[in-house]
Design an enzyme around this catalytic site. Structure first.
Site, PDB file in Angstrom:
ATOM      1  N   HIS A 120      29.762 -66.058 -28.254  1.00  0.00           N
ATOM      2  CA  HIS A 120      29.251 -67.403 -28.412  1.00  0.00           C
ATOM      3  C   HIS A 120      29.496 -67.804 -30.000  1.00  0.00           C
ATOM      4  CE1 HIS A 120      25.371 -69.586 -27.778  1.00  0.00           C
ATOM      5  NE2 HIS A 120      25.494 -69.747 -28.950  1.00  0.00           N
ATOM      6  N   GLU A 121      29.143 -66.815 -31.032  1.00  0.00           N
ATOM      7  CA  GLU A 121      29.242 -67.279 -32.357  1.00  0.00           C
ATOM      8  C   GLU A 121      30.602 -67.709 -32.782  1.00  0.00           C
ATOM      9  OE1 GLU A 121      26.329 -67.729 -34.055  1.00  0.00           O
ATOM     10  OE2 GLU A 121      25.699 -67.041 -32.413  1.00  0.00           O
ATOM     11  N   HIS A 177      31.568 -71.331 -32.448  1.00  0.00           N
ATOM     12  CA  HIS A 177      30.680 -72.071 -33.558  1.00  0.00           C
ATOM     13  C   HIS A 177      31.926 -72.485 -34.805  1.00  0.00           C
ATOM     14  CE1 HIS A 177      27.157 -72.434 -31.421  1.00  0.00           C
ATOM     15  NE2 HIS A 177      26.704 -71.757 -31.374  1.00  0.00           N
ATOM     16  N   ASP A 182      25.217 -76.227 -29.614  1.00  0.00           N
ATOM     17  CA  ASP A 182      23.993 -75.649 -29.114  1.00  0.00           C
ATOM     18  C   ASP A 182      23.558 -76.882 -28.167  1.00  0.00           C
ATOM     19  OD1 ASP A 182      24.710 -73.066 -29.211  1.00  0.00           O
ATOM     20  OD2 ASP A 182      23.442 -72.990 -31.424  1.00  0.00           O
TER      21      ASP A 182
END
Length: 362
Positions: free
Chosen positions: A304-305, A308, A319
Site C-alpha cells: 500500500h505505502e 504512494h 487515498d
C-alpha cells in the site's frame, strides 16, 4: 528501497485527494460545498443529506485534524504537485473519538489552506475540487459498516502568488544537520524484511492475476480494458521490485515515527514528495501476512505505502477510499490511483504462507 542512517526532522504534512480530470458534482448523501475565505484559505461546508445519522471516520478527509490534503488543486487542468502525508489507518478497534456524527440535515464547517501543501507561488488561475468516500459506523458502534461517497463543487480561484508564498509549508526541507541514527535494527528490522519479502511475492502474484482474470480487475478497478490492465501490472511489478531490495531503490523506509504523525490507528504513512515511508508502532502488532480476505497486515501495508511513492511508479496513488465497500464507490479513474484498491486486490483471497527466497540485501 533504502534503510537510511540519517533523516531530517519531519514536520507537519498532508494527504492527496484527487487527480486527473475534474468531474461535475452529483447528488450524494453527503453534500460538500467549497468556498474561498482568503487568498488560498478554503472553507468546506459539509451537510448530511441522508435521512439517518452519519457517523463518519475523521481520517483522510475534512474532519482530519492532521495535515492532510483536503482537496485537489489544479492549474491549467493539471494537478499541482502535492507535498504532504498519506497515512494508512487500521480499520478495526477504532476509538469513538475518531468519529464525527452528523444528524440528518446537520451542517458543519472546516477550514484549510491549500498553500501549506502545494507550491502556488506562480499565482494565477487555479481550481480546487474534492471527491472520495468516507468510511462510517452505525449506532453506538465503531465498526466500519460502509462508506459514503461525496463530490464537492469545483472552486475557481485567482491566486496572488507572492502572498501564497508566505504561507508556512506543512513539510520542512531536509536538513543535513539534523541526523537521527538508523532505528531499523534487531527484531523490527527482521520483521520488516519478512514483510517486504511477502510484499514482493503478493505484488508479483497480483500482477499476474491482473493479466489472467479480467473479471476480478473489473470488480476492483471498475474497468478492465487493455490500458487499465497494463497500468495495474506495471505498478504492481514496480512495487515488487521496490520491495525486493533494501540497499537501493527509490524510497527510504523508517522503522519508527520521525514526524510525530503516528496518531491512534495509524499503521504507517508516506511522504510522497520525499519518497519516504514510516512505520508506526501498531504496524508491528499486525501479522506479517494474513489468510483473511481483505485483512490488513504488514505485507499489504508495505505494498500500500509503496503505491504512494512517485519514485516507485508515477503518477502515485492517493487515498480516495478505504476498504472494499469504499473502493467499490470509486470511478475507474479514481480506482486506478487509489492505494487501497491495489492492496485489497492483492489479498482478495486467502494466501498461502509459503515464502519464496527473495535475495533481500541489507
Amino acid at each position: 528501497m533504502l534503510f537510511p542512517s540519517i533523516v531530517a526532522a519531519l514536520a507537519a504534512l498532508a494527504n492527496p485527494v484527487l487527480s486527473l480530470t475534474i468531474p461535475q458534482a452529483t447528488g450524494s448523501e453527503l453534500d460538500v460545498q467549497l468556498s474561498a475565505i482568503g487568498n488560498t484559505r478554503i472553507k468546506a461546508v459539509i451537510t448530511n443529506k441522508a435521512d439517518r445519522q452519519l457517523k463518519l471516520l475523521k481520517y483522510n478527509n475534512f474532519f482530519d485534524d492532521g495535515p492532510i490534503q483536503k482537496a485537489g488543486v489544479f492549474k491549467d487542468g493539471q494537478p499541482v504537485k502535492f507535498e504532504g502525508m498519506l497515512r494508512r489507518v487500521l480499520m478495526k478497534n477504532l476509538e469513538p473519538s475518531l468519529f464525527v456524527s452528523l444528524s440528518p440535515g446537520q451542517t458543519v464547517e472546516r477550514e484549510f489552506d491549500i498553500a501549506s501543501t502545494a507550491d502556488l507561488a506562480s499565482g494565477g488561475a487555479y481550481s480546487v475540487f474534492s471527491q472520495g468516500a468516507i468510511p462510517f459506523a452505525e449506532g453506538d458502534g465503531t465498526t466500519i459498516a460502509g462508506a459514503v461517497a461525496f463530490k464537492s463543487n469545483k472552486l475557481d480561484l485567482d491566486i496572488d502568488g507572492a502572498l501564497a508564498a508566505t504561507v508556512s509549508k506543512a513539510i520542512n526541507p531536509i536538513s543535513a544537520r539534523t541526523r537521527v541514527e538508523s532505528a531499523c535494527r534487531g527484531e523490527q528490522r527482521e520483521t520488516l524484511l519478512k514483510a517486504l519479502e511477502y510484499s514482493a511475492q503478493l505484488s508479483r502474484a497480483a500482477a499476474q492475476a491482473a493479466q489472467n482474470n479480467t473479471r476480478k480487475v473489473e470488480e476492483y478497478f471498475m474497468k478492465s480494458d487493455a490500458q487499465t490492465v497494463e497500468t495495474i501490472v506495471a505498478r504492481l511489478n514496480a512495487v515488487a521490485q521496490e520491495s525486493s531490495s533494501t540497499d537501493s531503490g527509490a524510497t527510504r523506509y523508517f522503522c519508527n515515527d520521525r514526524g510525530n504523525q503516528c496518531t491512534p490507528n495509524t499503521i504507517a504513512y508516506t511522504l510522497p514528495s520525499l519518497n519516504v515511508v514510516v512505520n508506526c508502532p501498531i504496524y508491528y502488532d499486525l501479522p506479517v501476512i494474513s489468510d483473511e480476505c481483505h485483512a490488513q497486515d504488514q505485507a499489504t501495508t508495505c505494498l500500500h505505502e509503496f503505491t504512494h511513492n512517485p519514485g516507485v511508479y508515477d503518477p502515485y496513488c492517493r487515498d480516495h477510499a478505504y476498504g472494499y465497500d469504499g473502493i467499490r464507490k470509486l470511478s475507474p479513474e479514481q480506482a486506478l490511483l487509489n492505494a487501497d484498491t491495489y492492496s485489497l486486490f492483492a489479498n482478495g483471497k486467502p494466501k498461502s504462507q509459503t515464502t519464496s527466497n527473495f535475495n533481500l540485501k541489507f
